[in-house]
Design a protein around this motif. Structure first.
Motif, PDB file in Angstrom:
ATOM      1  N   LEU A   1     -11.998 -35.734 -50.425  1.00 38.40           N
ATOM      2  CA  LEU A   1     -12.131 -34.377 -49.909  1.00 38.40           C
ATOM      3  C   LEU A   1     -10.825 -33.845 -49.336  1.00 38.40           C
ATOM      4  O   LEU A   1     -10.695 -32.642 -49.101  1.00 38.40           O
ATOM      5  CB  LEU A   1     -13.228 -34.339 -48.841  1.00 38.40           C
ATOM      6  N   ASN A   2      -9.865 -34.733 -49.137  1.00 37.53           N
ATOM      7  CA  ASN A   2      -8.551 -34.310 -48.641  1.00 37.53           C
ATOM      8  C   ASN A   2      -7.569 -34.021 -49.771  1.00 37.53           C
ATOM      9  O   ASN A   2      -6.428 -33.651 -49.529  1.00 37.53           O
ATOM     10  CB  ASN A   2      -7.966 -35.400 -47.725  1.00 37.53           C
ATOM     11  N   ASN A   3      -8.030 -34.185 -51.003  1.00 30.64           N
ATOM     12  CA  ASN A   3      -7.129 -33.968 -52.145  1.00 30.64           C
ATOM     13  C   ASN A   3      -7.881 -33.315 -53.305  1.00 30.64           C
ATOM     14  O   ASN A   3      -7.730 -33.708 -54.466  1.00 30.64           O
ATOM     15  CB  ASN A   3      -6.518 -35.304 -52.591  1.00 30.64           C
ATOM     16  N   LEU A   4      -8.686 -32.305 -52.993  1.00 29.14           N
ATOM     17  CA  LEU A   4      -9.463 -31.636 -54.032  1.00 29.14           C
ATOM     18  C   LEU A   4      -8.580 -30.908 -55.033  1.00 29.14           C
ATOM     19  O   LEU A   4      -8.974 -30.694 -56.182  1.00 29.14           O
ATOM     20  CB  LEU A   4     -10.441 -30.639 -53.388  1.00 29.14           C
ATOM     21  N   GLN A   5      -7.387 -30.509 -54.602  1.00 29.18           N
ATOM     22  CA  GLN A   5      -6.468 -29.798 -55.492  1.00 29.18           C
ATOM     23  C   GLN A   5      -5.530 -30.738 -56.251  1.00 29.18           C
ATOM     24  O   GLN A   5      -4.672 -30.283 -57.011  1.00 29.18           O
ATOM     25  CB  GLN A   5      -5.627 -28.806 -54.674  1.00 29.18           C
TER      26      GLN A   5
ATOM     27  N   THR B   1      -3.045 -32.442 -55.293  1.00 30.78           N
ATOM     28  CA  THR B   1      -1.636 -32.183 -54.993  1.00 30.78           C
ATOM     29  C   THR B   1      -0.847 -33.480 -54.826  1.00 30.78           C
ATOM     30  O   THR B   1       0.368 -33.498 -55.009  1.00 30.78           O
ATOM     31  CB  THR B   1      -1.521 -31.360 -53.698  1.00 30.78           C
ATOM     32  N   LYS B   2      -1.548 -34.563 -54.489  1.00 24.61           N
ATOM     33  CA  LYS B   2      -0.853 -35.835 -54.276  1.00 24.61           C
ATOM     34  C   LYS B   2      -0.509 -36.515 -55.597  1.00 24.61           C
ATOM     35  O   LYS B   2       0.529 -37.145 -55.730  1.00 24.61           O
ATOM     36  CB  LYS B   2      -1.724 -36.747 -53.410  1.00 24.61           C
ATOM     37  N   SER B   3      -1.391 -36.369 -56.559  1.00 26.04           N
ATOM     38  CA  SER B   3      -1.142 -36.914 -57.900  1.00 26.04           C
ATOM     39  C   SER B   3      -2.108 -36.252 -58.855  1.00 26.04           C
ATOM     40  O   SER B   3      -3.199 -35.849 -58.474  1.00 26.04           O
ATOM     41  CB  SER B   3      -1.334 -38.438 -57.925  1.00 26.04           C
ATOM     42  N   TYR B   4      -1.702 -36.132 -60.113  1.00 25.45           N
ATOM     43  CA  TYR B   4      -2.552 -35.448 -61.093  1.00 25.45           C
ATOM     44  C   TYR B   4      -2.576 -36.209 -62.405  1.00 25.45           C
ATOM     45  O   TYR B   4      -1.556 -36.717 -62.866  1.00 25.45           O
ATOM     46  CB  TYR B   4      -2.040 -34.025 -61.356  1.00 25.45           C
ATOM     47  N   SER B   5      -3.752 -36.266 -62.992  1.00 21.78           N
ATOM     48  CA  SER B   5      -3.902 -36.755 -64.359  1.00 21.78           C
ATOM     49  C   SER B   5      -5.154 -36.117 -64.923  1.00 21.78           C
ATOM     50  O   SER B   5      -6.034 -35.664 -64.181  1.00 21.78           O
ATOM     51  CB  SER B   5      -4.033 -38.284 -64.401  1.00 21.78           C
ATOM     52  N   TRP B   6      -5.238 -36.078 -66.253  1.00 20.96           N
ATOM     53  CA  TRP B   6      -6.415 -35.511 -66.899  1.00 20.96           C
ATOM     54  C   TRP B   6      -7.688 -36.233 -66.453  1.00 20.96           C
ATOM     55  O   TRP B   6      -8.697 -35.619 -66.139  1.00 20.96           O
ATOM     56  CB  TRP B   6      -6.258 -35.599 -68.418  1.00 20.96           C
ATOM     57  N   LEU B   7      -7.614 -37.570 -66.397  1.00 17.83           N
ATOM     58  CA  LEU B   7      -8.790 -38.352 -66.034  1.00 17.83           C
ATOM     59  C   LEU B   7      -9.211 -38.076 -64.594  1.00 17.83           C
ATOM     60  O   LEU B   7     -10.399 -37.903 -64.305  1.00 17.83           O
ATOM     61  CB  LEU B   7      -8.512 -39.848 -66.222  1.00 17.83           C
ATOM     62  N   LYS B   8      -8.221 -38.003 -63.684  1.00 13.55           N
ATOM     63  CA  LYS B   8      -8.549 -37.717 -62.286  1.00 13.55           C
ATOM     64  C   LYS B   8      -9.192 -36.343 -62.134  1.00 13.55           C
ATOM     65  O   LYS B   8     -10.167 -36.173 -61.399  1.00 13.55           O
ATOM     66  CB  LYS B   8      -7.287 -37.794 -61.414  1.00 13.55           C
ATOM     67  N   SER B   9      -8.623 -35.346 -62.816  1.00 10.97           N
ATOM     68  CA  SER B   9      -9.148 -33.984 -62.684  1.00 10.97           C
ATOM     69  C   SER B   9     -10.548 -33.880 -63.278  1.00 10.97           C
ATOM     70  O   SER B   9     -11.424 -33.185 -62.738  1.00 10.97           O
ATOM     71  CB  SER B   9      -8.206 -32.976 -63.350  1.00 10.97           C
ATOM     72  N   THR B  10     -10.781 -34.571 -64.399  1.00  9.05           N
ATOM     73  CA  THR B  10     -12.092 -34.551 -65.035  1.00  9.05           C
ATOM     74  C   THR B  10     -13.139 -35.207 -64.149  1.00  9.05           C
ATOM     75  O   THR B  10     -14.242 -34.679 -63.950  1.00  9.05           O
ATOM     76  CB  THR B  10     -12.038 -35.268 -66.400  1.00  9.05           C
ATOM     77  N   ASN B  11     -12.801 -36.368 -63.593  1.00  8.01           N
ATOM     78  CA  ASN B  11     -13.740 -37.080 -62.722  1.00  8.01           C
ATOM     79  C   ASN B  11     -14.017 -36.306 -61.442  1.00  8.01           C
ATOM     80  O   ASN B  11     -15.164 -36.233 -60.976  1.00  8.01           O
ATOM     81  CB  ASN B  11     -13.198 -38.466 -62.388  1.00  8.01           C
ATOM     82  N   LEU B  12     -12.967 -35.740 -60.855  1.00  7.19           N
ATOM     83  CA  LEU B  12     -13.132 -34.984 -59.612  1.00  7.19           C
ATOM     84  C   LEU B  12     -14.129 -33.845 -59.810  1.00  7.19           C
ATOM     85  O   LEU B  12     -15.059 -33.671 -59.015  1.00  7.19           O
ATOM     86  CB  LEU B  12     -11.786 -34.450 -59.147  1.00  7.19           C
ATOM     87  N   ALA B  13     -13.944 -33.057 -60.866  1.00  3.00           N
ATOM     88  CA  ALA B  13     -14.838 -31.926 -61.118  1.00  3.00           C
ATOM     89  C   ALA B  13     -16.250 -32.404 -61.430  1.00  3.00           C
ATOM     90  O   ALA B  13     -17.237 -31.789 -60.998  1.00  3.00           O
ATOM     91  CB  ALA B  13     -14.302 -31.079 -62.266  1.00  3.00           C
ATOM     92  N   MET B  14     -16.360 -33.491 -62.169  1.00  2.00           N
ATOM     93  CA  MET B  14     -17.678 -34.033 -62.508  1.00  2.00           C
ATOM     94  C   MET B  14     -18.437 -34.461 -61.252  1.00  2.00           C
ATOM     95  O   MET B  14     -19.608 -34.102 -61.063  1.00  2.00           O
ATOM     96  CB  MET B  14     -17.529 -35.227 -63.459  1.00  2.00           C
ATOM     97  N   PHE B  15     -17.768 -35.203 -60.377  1.00  7.09           N
ATOM     98  CA  PHE B  15     -18.411 -35.635 -59.144  1.00  7.09           C
ATOM     99  C   PHE B  15     -18.756 -34.442 -58.257  1.00  7.09           C
ATOM    100  O   PHE B  15     -19.833 -34.378 -57.654  1.00  7.09           O
ATOM    101  CB  PHE B  15     -17.506 -36.606 -58.384  1.00  7.09           C
ATOM    102  N   ALA B  16     -17.826 -33.476 -58.187  1.00  6.62           N
ATOM    103  CA  ALA B  16     -18.042 -32.307 -57.331  1.00  6.62           C
ATOM    104  C   ALA B  16     -19.255 -31.504 -57.799  1.00  6.62           C
ATOM    105  O   ALA B  16     -20.049 -31.021 -56.986  1.00  6.62           O
ATOM    106  CB  ALA B  16     -16.793 -31.426 -57.308  1.00  6.62           C
ATOM    107  N   ARG B  17     -19.418 -31.354 -59.111  1.00  8.97           N
ATOM    108  CA  ARG B  17     -20.571 -30.602 -59.627  1.00  8.97           C
ATOM    109  C   ARG B  17     -21.883 -31.274 -59.262  1.00  8.97           C
ATOM    110  O   ARG B  17     -22.868 -30.600 -58.932  1.00  8.97           O
ATOM    111  CB  ARG B  17     -20.471 -30.448 -61.153  1.00  8.97           C
ATOM    112  N   VAL B  18     -21.914 -32.601 -59.313  1.00  9.67           N
ATOM    113  CA  VAL B  18     -23.147 -33.308 -58.972  1.00  9.67           C
ATOM    114  C   VAL B  18     -23.429 -33.203 -57.475  1.00  9.67           C
ATOM    115  O   VAL B  18     -24.567 -32.949 -57.066  1.00  9.67           O
ATOM    116  CB  VAL B  18     -23.077 -34.777 -59.427  1.00  9.67           C
ATOM    117  N   TYR B  19     -22.407 -33.391 -56.653  1.00 11.13           N
ATOM    118  CA  TYR B  19     -22.580 -33.193 -55.211  1.00 11.13           C
ATOM    119  C   TYR B  19     -23.108 -31.786 -54.930  1.00 11.13           C
ATOM    120  O   TYR B  19     -24.021 -31.581 -54.120  1.00 11.13           O
ATOM    121  CB  TYR B  19     -21.250 -33.390 -54.481  1.00 11.13           C
ATOM    122  N   PHE B  20     -22.528 -30.794 -55.611  1.00  9.59           N
ATOM    123  CA  PHE B  20     -22.944 -29.401 -55.449  1.00  9.59           C
ATOM    124  C   PHE B  20     -24.403 -29.210 -55.837  1.00  9.59           C
ATOM    125  O   PHE B  20     -25.182 -28.565 -55.124  1.00  9.59           O
ATOM    126  CB  PHE B  20     -22.035 -28.515 -56.302  1.00  9.59           C
TER     127      PHE B  20
END
Length: 287
Positions: free
Chosen positions: A153-157, A159-178
């Motif tokens: 939750l401290n790195n939703l954007q 900004t600390k590191s980026y990869s396709w896999l990280k961004s895909t997983n982050l959005a997937m988890f966030a949608r389910v939490y939502f």
């Protein structure tokens, strides 16, 4: 659910899962509004869905789902044109293999794949909450990828590191939490929130930006090569499930209810909701 005179709004409606669900709903005779990035795609898709379903009550609205201002305006435009909404299907998505930042300062993958769903849903809740059997259906990932969801939750954007896999997983988890948090917030209303995994459906997701190694992997996969152009599970959840009994449920591509909520920390879902409100309200789009 009787669909005559019912209205549905489907994001990502010009291709893949969104188009498949929009077509399936259209075949029931319901009014269907799809969201398109531009008018030409919207017009072409409306024509295709109308011809395939025999339903003339198909239309489109344009929006740039990477910009929360555009998403908010989409919600307002829909309310100007329609006085009821029985189903919102959050099916839009895109892959970004390199980090991109929107003019609103948001990570583009996070904005399209998660925050746009939150913002649009939030803007339409006043239509959905009082409507009997109304439902918000959100596309989620495969259950096997949701056993140990990790959401920083401290790195939703990213900004600390980026990869396709990280961004895909982050959005997937966030949608389910939502989806789960939304279900809790809708308990004392007429509306419901459901999540589903569509399985493989033919899609243009990441089509023009996909790296060669991923194209090769997909070309060798029989599941991807033989993926259908329909999404029966999504249509089922959006139209046939008893809405209130399915509130907070997760469905797989065979319409089985999968018990994964225990994997998701309820407090994290509440905190994500508050953070999402803050990100959407930076420009006054969520009040």
């Amino acid at each position: 659910m009787e669909l005559k005179n019912k209205t549905f709004l489907v994001t990502g409606g010009t291709s893949g899962v969104g188009k498949a669900i929009a077509t399936g709903i259209a075949q029931t005779g319901a009014t269907v509004v799809i969201v398109s990035r531009n008018a030409s795609n919207g017009q072409q898709t409306v024509k295709e869905i109308s011809e395939k379903s025999g339903n003339k009550n198909i239309s489109f609205l344009t929006a740039d789902l990477s910009l929360m201002k555009s998403v908010y305006e989409l919600g307002e435009q829909f309310k100007q044109q329609h006085n009821q909404l029985h189903g919102l299907v959050n099916a839009a998505g895109a892959w970004y293999f390199k980090k991109e930042t929107t003019s609103e300062g948001l990570d583009k993958s996070f904005a399209i794949n998660y925050l746009s769903h939150f913002t649009l849903t939030h803007s339409l809740l006043d239509l959905l909450k009082p409507t009997e059997e109304a439902r918000i259906v959100t596309v989620a990932g495969a259950p096997r990828f949701l056993k140990k969801p990790k959401l920083d939750l401290n790195n939703l954007q990213l900004t600390k590191s980026y990869s396709w896999l990280k961004s895909t997983n982050l959005a997937m988890f966030a949608r389910v939490y939502f989806g789960f948090e939304l279900a809790d917030r809708l308990q004392n209303t007429s509306a419901s929130s459901m999540l589903f995994h569509p399985g493989f459906v033919k899609s243009n997701l990441g089509k023009n930006k996909m790296p060669w190694w991923l194209k090769l992997m997909f070309s060798l996969s029989s599941d991807v090569r033989n993926a259908p152009e329909t999404c029966e599970s999504g249509v089922h959840v959006a139209t046939k499930e008893n809405a209130k009994s399915a509130n907070g449920k997760f469905f797989d591509e065979k319409n089985n209810v999968i018990d994964i909520r225990k994997n998701f920390d309820q407090s994290a879902g509440k905190e994500l909701w508050l953070l999402s409100e803050q990100l959407s309200s930076k420009s006054g789009f969520v009040k």
